[in-house]
Design an enzyme around this catalytic site. Sequence first.
Site, PDB file in Angstrom:
ATOM      1  CB  SER A 239      46.655  10.369  45.913  1.00 56.48           C
ATOM      2  OG  SER A 239      47.705   9.883  46.688  1.00 56.48           O
TER       3      SER A 239
ATOM      4  CG  ASP B  26      56.069  18.078  34.866  1.00 56.39           C
ATOM      5  OD1 ASP B  26      55.377  19.104  34.741  1.00 56.39           O
ATOM      6  OD2 ASP B  26      56.505  17.688  35.974  1.00 56.39           O
TER       7      ASP B  26
ATOM      8  CE  LYS C 276      46.238  12.111  51.191  1.00 51.80           C
ATOM      9  NZ  LYS C 276      47.542  11.462  51.015  1.00 51.80           N
TER      10      LYS C 276
END
Length: 728
Positions: A470, A481, A496
């Site tokens: 999460s 990224d 998740k």
Amino acid sequence: MKPNLKILIPATAVSAAMVTCVAAFGFRNEQNLDEGETDAAITSLTTKLLENSQFAHQKLDDELAAKFLDRYLDTLDGNHMIFLQADIDEFRRALPALAFSTREQGDNELARTVFDRYLERLDQRRGFIAELLKAGNFDFSADETFSYDRKDAPYPADIASAKTLWTQQIRSEYLQEKLTGKKTPEDIVKVLDRRNKRVVDTMKKLSDNAVLEIYLEALAQVYDPHSDYMGPEQMKTFEISMNLSLVGIGATLQSQDGFCKIMELVPGGPAARSGQLKNGDRIVGVSQKKGDEFTDLIDLPLSQTVDMIRGKKGTTVFLEIIPTTAADDSERKTVSIVREEIKLEDQQAKARIIDMPVGDSTRRLGVIDLPAFYAGEGNAKAGPTSATADVSRLITKLKEEKITGLILDLRHNGGGSLQEAISLSGLFIPSGPVVQTRSLDGEVEIGKDKDGKVAYDGPLVVLTSRFSASASEIVAGALQDYGRAVVVGDTSTFGKGTVQTIVPLSRVMQSQGMVPKSDPGALKVTISKFYRPSGKSTQLEGVKADVVIPSLSDFPEIGESDLINPLPWDTIETARFTPQDRVSASISTLRTRSEQRVTKDADFQVLKSEVERLQKMRDEKSVSLNEAKRLQEKADLKTRAEALKKERLARAATPPATYEITLKTLAKPGPGELITGKEKPKLKLNADPDAEEESALDANDDIILREAQNILIDYADLLKGQPVVSQR
């Protein structure tokens, strides 16, 4: 594994779906519903809210209705050993009308029909097993096996086939108890007979409301594994589980194949601090006093198990467990845990400074262990507390101590506050998008770090595992990224990437003039999906490590992909952000060097063999019913464990000097309290076998962190001469 819900937002408007549901009934304003009408309204509301409050917006059609029935059957008889094929054929005759009658009429008669047949078959099984136990003719000299995992197996063709399966199962349970070496034949018969009767008695005590709850939960999980229908009692349990002040042992438990399995230890909780329990351990007995007989927990409903494990603060609970690394289910260990209140300070970030020897020099590294993304009010003396504020303070201390690189350890972080995930990511990037959240209507909201400041701009490694879920996946994904950190650890994180909300059905019904006879419970539905700045979803695939380190937790069974009906991975448009690209040039070299170290490292070779053993156990899904063979397997494993421990301790070098820093000790001068590095570990010749399992698992964590430190050192060397972002 189905994790705790770690990101939850208030109920959102689903008024269109509500109006549609109510209109189908034609109820008048302020109409008082009787029990039957209340159950029908709950069934229809649940169906239509699910149809409208999830991403596919898929109607309950014939295909989904078939999955719904199968899910309900599996909830009751997951190993396909109770129902007969004739029962299944009879139930499936209801399929052509099931979707329409459930949605439009709130018809739930099938729930009771199936459950009554289930009770009938359980009664047959109880009588048959009672006779087997009474006869007492249990011989384990033949070369037989029992396939305990029958999830994909056909249902028994007839009662004779069912009795064959029941015979194998009770023989397996008998041998399992016999191999513990703690029970006489009379004791074993008593335990198994009591367990056999208890299953039937427990099921017979379930009310119509409880049966409806099981039925509608099966319906909800056809749409995705995190959606649930929760009756009043389950809702209370859910609210307790979300409250960190719960007094207990600090563990998330789940019923799996009749066992109470530890899915997650609460960081800082009593069980985690004790070091006696691990993720994957199965609790099979509980006692409130030392020396008392353990209450058998196998096949006991989870709610009853939890009630016995919880208790008053300061009291001790004694647990009998099957360790996650056990050779077979006959291996038992007894642990004692003092129940305590799980406090915020136990969940707070802490740091370590490690002086790693590298050749003739020493590199000072920092490690920040963050067990959760918490946000709190704090107090007047200490001020507000949050994961971001605490990590920022620890970073300041680590920089004062001249660290040359930092590891952010998220291996045991199951999530928490979304805003904290965004602001904490901002400690390592100047500004920009951190997460994209797509709602049911397709609208995308971008969560950004906006302060333009950076708390730490040096070499950064994010350490993850399958248990990182999460909010921790949001941070790891964003920093990956941006090219700001090297992500190392298990192959991927949990996966998740969804957000749920709770919709109280009483509020929906009353807003439309319906007054239910009793509390109709609530629906937990998935309403949003997370995406990284790059547009990749964290759902299902999680965040893949740049450099994989072998571990005991890196199994596909630990993750979203192992759950039933998970939402798919997908992508959306990339957010506008400026990558720093400080990682890509180093990845190939980092992987090569790490692989070379792991290949030569004796500890990692032992770890790899243990991973292979556990994977083989998972793949076989069967157990031998030959007593001599099982005893030999246990003896071989014990001998192996003792030998490996001696080898590990014999080759252990003095660990690097490691200093611990907590938020309470931040103001003290120096690097913190020295916790390792004083001397080489000593070999305990009379080591307890249970302690060997603990040492093996603890060593797993130690060598993973050690390799992460080596990767960080390599990364820092490769970064030399590259530009860095400006410091705060």
